[in-house]
Enzyme design. Structure first.
Site, PDB file in Angstrom:
ATOM      1  N   HIS A 110      -7.395  -5.641  -1.596  1.00 32.68           N
ATOM      2  CA  HIS A 110      -6.172  -4.858  -1.375  1.00 32.68           C
ATOM      3  C   HIS A 110      -5.223  -5.600  -0.430  1.00 32.68           C
ATOM      4  O   HIS A 110      -4.010  -5.671  -0.655  1.00 32.68           O
ATOM      5  CB  HIS A 110      -6.565  -3.502  -0.786  1.00 32.68           C
TER       6      HIS A 110
ATOM      7  N   ASP B 199       0.319  -4.067  -4.234  1.00 33.77           N
ATOM      8  CA  ASP B 199      -0.851  -3.220  -4.467  1.00 33.77           C
ATOM      9  C   ASP B 199      -0.610  -1.794  -3.978  1.00 33.77           C
ATOM     10  O   ASP B 199      -1.234  -1.339  -2.998  1.00 33.77           O
ATOM     11  CB  ASP B 199      -2.091  -3.806  -3.795  1.00 33.77           C
TER      12      ASP B 199
ATOM     13  N   SER C 222       0.830  -1.202   0.000  1.00 37.18           N
ATOM     14  CA  SER C 222       0.000   0.000   0.000  1.00 37.18           C
ATOM     15  C   SER C 222       0.870   1.261   0.000  1.00 37.18           C
ATOM     16  O   SER C 222       1.667   1.459  -0.923  1.00 37.18           O
ATOM     17  CB  SER C 222      -0.961  -0.046   1.193  1.00 37.18           C
TER      18      SER C 222
END
Length: 371
Positions: free
Chosen positions: A313, A250, A226
């Site tokens: 995610h 991601d 992230s």
């Protein structure tokens, strides 16, 4: 102002609002009122509003523009080695002989893990990569609730699971964890994005320290999830040498400006694993090799869940954990699109586009394509 319990820091937010917590009779860490779902937590996390009575003053904002001091007291580094699974040692980047005096293995590969928003050392999901049990925890069950998934997982992680895997069990690695939790705590997502560069500048000192202490650049990998994925790239801007490999899980999309975004030139090898492209994750190609798992947008195991996007995610970390063991690593087939497709690709659509390759930790450095 009364502080909000941090029971759900590992998945999406900081727990339900103060009024809800008090009304349900809870006050201690780990208590989660009924109905505290990942979706409501995420709304609180991303937006500073009256749900938690939070204000900007509750968040920590670094000055930026290289005006902050390093080392930063809110950024800590911890070392774990495969030879001493239960030992966590805080790294002193000012000690010239610190690594060799504290069990660092010069013949092992080095991995630097950087968590994203709401994380810290020992928190979900990045702890899955470090040393959680072989089968990654299932965060996709219906419903995804704090009480059922996150709190139990947090308690298990804090106790320290007896059977470890991931990097510390599936090979010989020196694992370093960057803990910048105070600077990215919920509900302060905006300040977390703002703090990316100041923290990255300080983290560059860790990489310089590792190189100066004898760590091989060719055998050092920065793995970030992230916001942590973008931080791996930003660290490279403050180094006097070139990073060899970044694996971005991601990379976050909301509020991240182009100037802070991971780039394919940030290291010799930049690998990106997309699992929620276009929502919580970046939609376009960012690396020299990009993997769009199951199309890269939504993961099948997250279908019909409380919050499909958030579940997808987080899944990037689980897929990466699988890849550390070559027996469970996924095989990827090349595709011709510049962005992750809107759905899972049919096997027949991939024929003739190239040779399938292993995804994740053991992807050969020479490949350049989207898969």
């Amino acid at each position: 102002m009364e502080k909000v319990p941090q029971a759900c820091y590992g998945l999406a937010g900081s727990g339900c609002g103060v009024d809800e917590v008090k009304a349900a009779g809870g006050s201690k860490l780990g208590f989660v009122p009924p109905g505290c779902t990942a979706q409501s937590l995420l709304s609180q996390a991303l937006f500073l509003g009256n749900v938690t009575n939070a204000t900007r003053e509750d968040c920590i904002w670094r000055r930026g523009n290289d005006r902050d001091n390093c080392p930063d007291p809110d950024v800590k580094y911890y070392m774990y080695t495969s030879k001493a699974l239960s030992q966590r040692k805080q790294v002193d980047v000012t000690g010239a002989d610190w690594l060799r005096a504290n069990g660092w293995e010069p013949n092992d590969d080095t991995v630097v893990l950087i968590h994203g928003y709401g994380g810290m050392d020992g928190s979900f999901p990045m702890v899955v990569l470090r040393d959680v049990e072989s089968k990654p925890p299932d965060v996709s069950r219906e419903p995804i609730t704090c009480k059922r998934d996150v709190v139990k997982l947090t308690e298990r992680v804090m106790r320290g699971p007896p059977n470890s895997s991931a990097y510390l069990k599936n090979g010989s690695y020196n694992v370093f964890v960057v803990d910048w939790g105070p600077l990215c705590k919920p509900p302060c997502y905006a300040s977390a994005v703002h703090n990316l560069r100041p923290v990255a500048r300080c983290v560059s000192e860790l990489f310089t320290f590792l190189r100066n202490s004898g760590a091989s650049l060719q055998r050092t990998t920065c793995v970030g999830h992230s916001l942590g994925a973008h931080m791996c790239g930003l660290v490279s801007l403050y180094l006097l040498f070139r990073m060899h490999r970044i694996i971005a899980l991601d990379p976050a999309r909301p509020l991240v400006r182009a100037s802070n975004r991971l780039r394919s030139v940030d290291a010799n090898v930049v690998q990106v694993i997309h699992t929620n492209a276009g929502q919580f994750g970046e939609g376009g190609r960012l690396g020299i090799v990009d993997f769009c798992i199951n199309g890269g947008r939504e993961q099948p195991s997250c279908e019909n869940r409380t919050h499909v996007a958030l579940c997808s995610h987080v899944r990037a970390v689980c897929y990466m954990a699988e890849s550390i063991n070559t027996a469970t690593a996924r095989i990827a087939a090349p595709c011709s699109t510049r962005r992750c497709p809107s759905g899972s690709r049919r096997p027949g659509a991939l024929l003739g586009l190239g040779v399938p390759i292993i995804m994740g930790q053991h992807t050969p450095d020479r490949y350049r394509k989207q898969y």
